[in-house]
Motif scaffolding. Structure first.
Motif, short mmCIF file in Angstrom:
data_model
loop_
_atom_site.label_atom_id
_atom_site.label_comp_id
_atom_site.label_asym_id
_atom_site.label_seq_id
_atom_site.Cartn_x
_atom_site.Cartn_y
_atom_site.Cartn_z
N TYR A 58 -7.29 -2.99 -10.02
CA TYR A 58 -8.51 -2.70 -9.28
C TYR A 58 -9.72 -2.73 -10.21
CZ TYR A 58 -11.78 -0.03 -6.34
OH TYR A 58 -12.88 0.40 -5.63
N SER B 99 -6.19 2.78 -1.16
CA SER B 99 -6.39 3.56 0.07
C SER B 99 -5.26 4.55 0.28
CB SER B 99 -6.50 2.62 1.28
OG SER B 99 -7.67 1.83 1.19
N ALA B 100 -4.03 4.13 0.00
CA ALA B 100 -2.89 5.03 0.14
C ALA B 100 -2.97 6.19 -0.84
CB ALA B 100 -1.59 4.24 -0.06
N THR C 250 -5.56 -7.59 -1.07
CA THR C 250 -5.10 -6.69 -0.02
C THR C 250 -4.08 -5.70 -0.56
OG1 THR C 250 -5.48 -8.36 1.69
CG2 THR C 250 -3.95 -6.58 2.23
N ALA C 251 -3.17 -6.17 -1.41
CA ALA C 251 -2.16 -5.28 -1.98
C ALA C 251 -2.79 -4.20 -2.85
CB ALA C 251 -1.16 -6.10 -2.79
N MET D 20 1.20 -2.44 1.27
CA MET D 20 1.37 -2.35 -0.18
C MET D 20 2.53 -3.23 -0.61
SD MET D 20 0.79 1.72 -0.79
CE MET D 20 1.88 2.15 0.57
N ASN D 21 2.33 -3.94 -1.69
CA ASN D 21 3.35 -4.85 -2.19
C ASN D 21 3.55 -4.58 -3.68
OD1 ASN D 21 4.83 -7.07 -3.12
ND2 ASN D 21 4.02 -8.40 -1.51
N LEU E 297 -6.04 -3.11 -2.81
CA LEU E 297 -6.91 -2.23 -2.02
C LEU E 297 -6.10 -1.30 -1.11
CD1 LEU E 297 -9.79 -4.71 -1.09
CD2 LEU E 297 -9.84 -2.86 -2.78
N SER E 298 -5.01 -1.79 -0.57
CA SER E 298 -4.18 -0.94 0.29
C SER E 298 -3.52 0.17 -0.53
CB SER E 298 -3.12 -1.76 1.03
OG SER E 298 -2.22 -2.36 0.13
N THR E 299 -3.18 -0.13 -1.78
CA THR E 299 -2.61 0.90 -2.66
C THR E 299 -3.65 1.96 -2.99
OG1 THR E 299 -1.08 -0.72 -3.61
CG2 THR E 299 -1.42 1.31 -4.84
#
Length: 269
Positions: free
Chosen positions: A60, A30-31, A23-24, A1-2, A26-28
């Protein structure tokens, strides 16, 4: 996450998503889905909104395309898929309990046919009863009882806006509505049909003089719907308010305390 990259992209209103930004975002998501980050967290100074997480959700929406997807026998057409349950989460999910990806539900909770929107958080041991709605980013604490048909409002924009916050051990009676960032503090009991918005007068009538609050229900308060007279150019009319009629007794056994409270104050559920 960024968080820095996400905030920059949101501020610049980007419509171009390179791999790093994707990626930043989607990772957020997911978190959020796994309960590793939250839209809003309780600090020593009170509840704090993590604006960059809201920004990630809005990015998103901007990034994703509408597409068909399937959940069992049902087809949907949207940008956000439904949460996938494996059974390892420790949550009871009754058919037609719909939870969007990016919402998190802690273990030992029960979801009757209901709807939980993206960014929402539901604490351990909560009950979300039939046709209840937990709006986007709403925060529901541990052991909260959300009765049938309850509506908890959602908010994504503006990103700094505080969501609806229901703290631990709260009871929300049937068809009650809590919206516009209202905070219901621990142990409170909200009677059936009570509507509380940011501007709803919450009148504490327990003492000899009425105390007026807005936007926040104090700990262990017992609240029912009420009305009060207000003068308009066309005459005097009754307008809605919420009445604090008592306090829930402190007890180590919250369930017994709640049952006693409902009987003592004759609170509709």
């Amino acid at each position: 996450m960024n968080s820095t990259l996400i905030h920059q992209a949101f501020t610049e209103k980007t419509t171009s998503f390179n791999e790093e930004l994707k990626t930043a975002v989607l990772s957020t998501l997911s978190a959020l889905d796994e309960g590793k980050v939250r839209i809003c967290e309780k600090k020593e100074t009170g509840w704090q909104v993590n604006e960059w997480v809201k920004e990630a959700i809005l990015l998103y929406f901007r990034m994703e395309k509408m597409r068909p997807f399937q959940a069992g026998d049902f087809n949907f057409f949207d940008k956000v898929p439904l949460k996938k349950w494996t059974g390892k989460e420790g949550v009871r999910v009754v058919p037609q309990a719909l939870v969007r990806k990016g919402a998190f539900v802690e273990k030992n909770s029960v979801l009757m046919p209901s709807y939980i929107n993206i960014g929402a958080y539901v604490g351990e041991g909560a009950l979300i009863d039939t046709w209840a709605t937990v709006g986007s980013c709403a925060q529901v604490g541990a052991r909260v009882h959300v009765s049938g048909g309850v509506g908890l409002g959602g908010v994504l924009e503006p990103v700094q806006a505080r969501p609806v916050i229901i703290e631990d051990d709260v009871f929300l009676g049937s068809r009650s509505i809590i919206v516009e960032g209202v905070q219901v503090k621990s142990g409170a009991v909200i009677g059936a049909g009570t509507v509380i918005t940011a501007s709803t007068p919450i009148l504490d009538v327990c003492g000899t003089e009425v105390q007026t609050l807005k936007g926040e229900v104090p700990e262990n308060s017992v609240v029912i719907p009420g009305s009060r007279s207000k003068q308009f150019p066309a005459g005097e009319y009754q307008v809605p308010c919420a009445l604090i009629i008592g306090k829930r007794s402190e007890s180590t056994n919250k369930k017994i305390s709640l049952n006693e409270c409902l009987r003592e104050f004759n609170v509709p559920v």
